[in-house]
Design a protein around this motif. Sequence first.
Motif, PDB file in Angstrom:
ATOM      1  N   ARG A  72       5.609 -10.800   2.160  1.00  0.00           N
ATOM      2  CA  ARG A  72       4.853  -9.887   2.251  1.00  0.00           C
ATOM      3  C   ARG A  72       5.525  -7.885   2.521  1.00  0.00           C
ATOM      4  O   ARG A  72       5.913  -7.280   3.395  1.00  0.00           O
ATOM      5  CB  ARG A  72       4.558 -10.801   4.554  1.00  0.00           C
ATOM      6  CG  ARG A  72       4.066 -11.104   4.680  1.00  0.00           C
ATOM      7  CD  ARG A  72       4.023 -11.285   6.020  1.00  0.00           C
ATOM      8  NE  ARG A  72       3.355 -10.069   6.682  1.00  0.00           N
ATOM      9  CZ  ARG A  72       3.674  -9.874   7.790  1.00  0.00           C
ATOM     10  NH1 ARG A  72       4.349 -10.461   8.487  1.00  0.00           N
ATOM     11  NH2 ARG A  72       3.056  -9.018   8.983  1.00  0.00           N
ATOM     12  N   LEU A  73       6.887  -8.308   1.574  1.00  0.00           N
ATOM     13  CA  LEU A  73       7.404  -7.312   1.630  1.00  0.00           C
ATOM     14  C   LEU A  73       6.363  -5.994   1.225  1.00  0.00           C
ATOM     15  O   LEU A  73       7.410  -5.399   1.622  1.00  0.00           O
ATOM     16  CB  LEU A  73       8.258  -6.975   0.416  1.00  0.00           C
ATOM     17  CG  LEU A  73       9.523  -8.206   0.682  1.00  0.00           C
ATOM     18  CD1 LEU A  73      10.738  -8.530  -0.654  1.00  0.00           C
ATOM     19  CD2 LEU A  73      10.350  -8.212   1.870  1.00  0.00           C
ATOM     20  N   ASP A  74       5.852  -5.954   0.103  1.00  0.00           N
ATOM     21  CA  ASP A  74       4.823  -5.045   0.260  1.00  0.00           C
ATOM     22  C   ASP A  74       4.373  -4.520   1.131  1.00  0.00           C
ATOM     23  O   ASP A  74       4.006  -2.956   1.770  1.00  0.00           O
ATOM     24  CB  ASP A  74       3.998  -4.998  -1.438  1.00  0.00           C
ATOM     25  CG  ASP A  74       4.801  -4.656  -2.532  1.00  0.00           C
ATOM     26  OD1 ASP A  74       6.284  -5.051  -2.473  1.00  0.00           O
ATOM     27  OD2 ASP A  74       4.344  -5.614  -3.214  1.00  0.00           O
ATOM     28  N   GLU A  75       3.655  -5.733   1.734  1.00  0.00           N
ATOM     29  CA  GLU A  75       2.736  -4.906   2.769  1.00  0.00           C
ATOM     30  C   GLU A  75       3.540  -4.555   4.424  1.00  0.00           C
ATOM     31  O   GLU A  75       3.294  -3.596   4.493  1.00  0.00           O
ATOM     32  CB  GLU A  75       1.773  -6.645   3.551  1.00  0.00           C
ATOM     33  CG  GLU A  75       1.181  -6.210   4.990  1.00  0.00           C
ATOM     34  CD  GLU A  75       0.594  -7.307   5.555  1.00  0.00           C
ATOM     35  OE1 GLU A  75       0.857  -7.793   6.020  1.00  0.00           O
ATOM     36  OE2 GLU A  75       1.525  -8.384   5.052  1.00  0.00           O
ATOM     37  N   LEU A  76       4.774  -4.844   4.519  1.00  0.00           N
ATOM     38  CA  LEU A  76       5.651  -4.314   5.256  1.00  0.00           C
ATOM     39  C   LEU A  76       5.896  -3.246   5.502  1.00  0.00           C
ATOM     40  O   LEU A  76       5.838  -2.050   6.169  1.00  0.00           O
ATOM     41  CB  LEU A  76       6.897  -5.403   5.997  1.00  0.00           C
ATOM     42  CG  LEU A  76       6.307  -6.499   5.868  1.00  0.00           C
ATOM     43  CD1 LEU A  76       7.405  -7.452   6.227  1.00  0.00           C
ATOM     44  CD2 LEU A  76       6.402  -6.496   7.798  1.00  0.00           C
ATOM     45  N   ALA A  77       6.484  -2.656   4.068  1.00  0.00           N
ATOM     46  CA  ALA A  77       6.876  -1.725   3.349  1.00  0.00           C
ATOM     47  C   ALA A  77       6.017  -0.254   3.875  1.00  0.00           C
ATOM     48  O   ALA A  77       5.803   0.522   4.019  1.00  0.00           O
ATOM     49  CB  ALA A  77       7.380  -1.725   1.676  1.00  0.00           C
TER      50      ALA A  77
END
Length: 266
Positions: free
Chosen positions: A241-246
């Motif tokens: 989920r790193l891109d989503e959270l960014a």
Amino acid sequence: MPNVSTGDRPSQSPQSVTRVIRILEALCDSPSPLSLADLSRILESPKSSVAALLRGLADAGFVTATDASWRLGPGAYGLGSALAAARRRLQSSDLIREGMARLVERSGETVLFAVADGDGETLTYVDVVESRNSVRFSVSVGDRRPLYCTSGGRVLLAAQPEAAVADYLKRLKPTRLTGQTEIDKKDLAAIVATARDTGFAQTVDQAADGVTGTAAVIRDASDEAIGALIVAAPSGRLEDRLDELAAMVREEAATISRSLGYRIQI
């Protein structure tokens, strides 16, 4: 006089409302009047559509034609005064906390707001809205962390002039807080530069084992970075989920900044 089409009537669609707002924003941000062509380019809309909206705004006193260009009219300044008074009634801390609550709902994770300390070395968490997950990141208001190894600290550094960051790194004596903590100053400089370019910073197991942080700065009407909006959660839950959270953090930080009067300069 600007070339305003008399046969074009502004529609009442949501798109027209958005264009009206963007016209006022563009005129507010510009140091000089803007031509119809300028506004058409900024809005990426046909001149005929923009001209029709300008006529409606002129009728209401929100814009005024001058020398083949457009500037804000008295109605806009009256609205601005009313909005400023409303903003004073609604404290900045309330607006920030509302945004934090929205981000908790969107992300499902704990959201923090941190400010840089006067020592130039650390940040302090000044507000927290915790996740409802039984396993979650937890921190107390008033806790302090180093700038170099936290996502919030890195975006706060990225908001500073490059010379200030260089001075910070020159006096920094980084220590490893985990096996993953970055302590190479050249690499840290590159990380801060990337955060400046992308508008966010992300750390995985840097300040504490098993903790991932994603942060973006919040700015006020004076363009000052007043603090960092941070999502923090157990690393194992965020691997995919790193891109989503960014994206979430950047969007919400921008929304909060706008509510505080921040305007992106054209």
